[in-house]
Scaffold this motif. Structure first.
Motif, PDB file in Angstrom:
ATOM      1  N   ALA A   1     -26.622 -26.904  28.838  1.00 40.63           N
ATOM      2  CA  ALA A   1     -27.211 -26.490  27.564  1.00 40.63           C
ATOM      3  C   ALA A   1     -28.618 -25.941  27.817  1.00 40.63           C
ATOM      4  O   ALA A   1     -29.324 -26.416  28.713  1.00 40.63           O
TER       5      ALA A   1
ATOM      6  N   ALA B   1     -15.719 -30.141  19.035  1.00 37.44           N
ATOM      7  CA  ALA B   1     -16.890 -29.531  18.404  1.00 37.44           C
ATOM      8  C   ALA B   1     -17.427 -30.468  17.322  1.00 37.44           C
ATOM      9  O   ALA B   1     -16.655 -31.041  16.556  1.00 37.44           O
TER      10      ALA B   1
ATOM     11  N   ASP C   1     -23.544 -25.142  23.650  1.00 38.34           N
ATOM     12  CA  ASP C   1     -22.194 -25.019  24.199  1.00 38.34           C
ATOM     13  C   ASP C   1     -22.180 -24.480  25.623  1.00 38.34           C
ATOM     14  O   ASP C   1     -21.156 -24.552  26.306  1.00 38.34           O
ATOM     15  N   SER C   2     -23.318 -23.942  26.082  1.00 33.64           N
ATOM     16  CA  SER C   2     -23.356 -23.456  27.461  1.00 33.64           C
ATOM     17  C   SER C   2     -23.427 -24.649  28.408  1.00 33.64           C
ATOM     18  O   SER C   2     -23.802 -25.753  28.019  1.00 33.64           O
TER      19      SER C   2
ATOM     20  N   ARG D   1     -24.023 -30.864  14.145  1.00 36.14           N
ATOM     21  CA  ARG D   1     -24.456 -29.721  14.953  1.00 36.14           C
ATOM     22  C   ARG D   1     -25.920 -29.390  14.667  1.00 36.14           C
ATOM     23  O   ARG D   1     -26.704 -29.192  15.582  1.00 36.14           O
TER      24      ARG D   1
ATOM     25  N   SER E   1     -28.528 -22.991  22.841  1.00 33.10           N
ATOM     26  CA  SER E   1     -27.160 -22.826  23.335  1.00 33.10           C
ATOM     27  C   SER E   1     -26.643 -24.175  23.829  1.00 33.10           C
ATOM     28  O   SER E   1     -26.699 -24.477  25.023  1.00 33.10           O
TER      29      SER E   1
ATOM     30  N   ARG F   1     -13.787 -31.023  27.696  1.00 34.21           N
ATOM     31  CA  ARG F   1     -14.757 -30.595  26.697  1.00 34.21           C
ATOM     32  C   ARG F   1     -14.627 -31.462  25.448  1.00 34.21           C
ATOM     33  O   ARG F   1     -13.542 -31.615  24.911  1.00 34.21           O
TER      34      ARG F   1
ATOM     35  N   GLU G   1     -28.983 -29.618  17.283  1.00 31.09           N
ATOM     36  CA  GLU G   1     -29.822 -28.456  17.589  1.00 31.09           C
ATOM     37  C   GLU G   1     -31.300 -28.776  17.362  1.00 31.09           C
ATOM     38  O   GLU G   1     -32.149 -28.397  18.175  1.00 31.09           O
TER      39      GLU G   1
ATOM     40  N   ARG H   1      -7.441 -28.410  22.805  1.00 31.07           N
ATOM     41  CA  ARG H   1      -8.685 -28.153  23.527  1.00 31.07           C
ATOM     42  C   ARG H   1      -8.589 -28.653  24.965  1.00 31.07           C
ATOM     43  O   ARG H   1      -7.813 -29.561  25.247  1.00 31.07           O
TER      44      ARG H   1
END
Length: 156
Positions: free
Chosen positions: A97, A9, A93-94, A15, A91, A6, A19, A2
């Motif tokens: 975010a 994940a 991961d953008s 996750r 989002s 970053r 969220e 990776r």
């Protein structure tokens, strides 16, 4: 391998927790935005500090201009704006975010009135309509509403 800038994940359980936290923070920012806009609009104060607490550009400038224009025309907002927002997308991961929000705003009790005599400004009668907004997480970790649109031609 990776990219070094970053983070890895997160695990699925992490996750989901991330969220949910983002959704809550975004909805809190959205609620704060509506409250701050009502308060600043009622006072005719486009530079109310609470605006920059919950909004970011380009929406911050748009809200300030709307308040300033109403003030210059001797008008202000009064009444109650009812809201029923929900998250439509997250989002994380953008970069940055974002969280997309959809709302059914009920502006039937929210009016633009003349300050002098409290008469309703013609053509400013409220109704129920769809609104959309995007909350963005900034470098300081705070979520602010950065874009928003009132779809007054779309009742809800």
């Amino acid at each position: 391998m990776r990219p070094p800038d970053r983070p890895p994940a997160p695990a699925p359980a992490d996750r989901a927790t991330d969220e949910r936290a983002a959704e809550k923070a975004a909805l809190d920012a959205y609620s704060g935005y509506l409250d701050a806009s009502r308060t600043a609009g009622g006072r005719g104060d486009p530079h109310a500090p609470e605006l920059s607490r919950f909004l970011a550009d380009p929406l911050l400038t748009r809200v300030r201009m709307a308040i300033l224009q109403a003030k210059e025309h001797g008008a202000m907002r009064t009444g109650t704006l009812k809201s029923d927002p929900s998250v439509t997308a997250v989002s994380l991961d953008s970069v940055p975010a974002t969280v997309d929000i959809q709302d059914c705003l009920d502006a039937t009790g929210y009016r633009l009135v003349y300050v002098k005599d409290r008469r309703v400004v013609p053509g400013s009668g409220g109704k129920r309509y769809l609104a959309t907004a995007t909350a963005t997480r900034y470098a300081d970790g705070r979520w602010r509403i950065s874009t928003g649109a009132a779809h007054q031609d779309q009742p809800c």
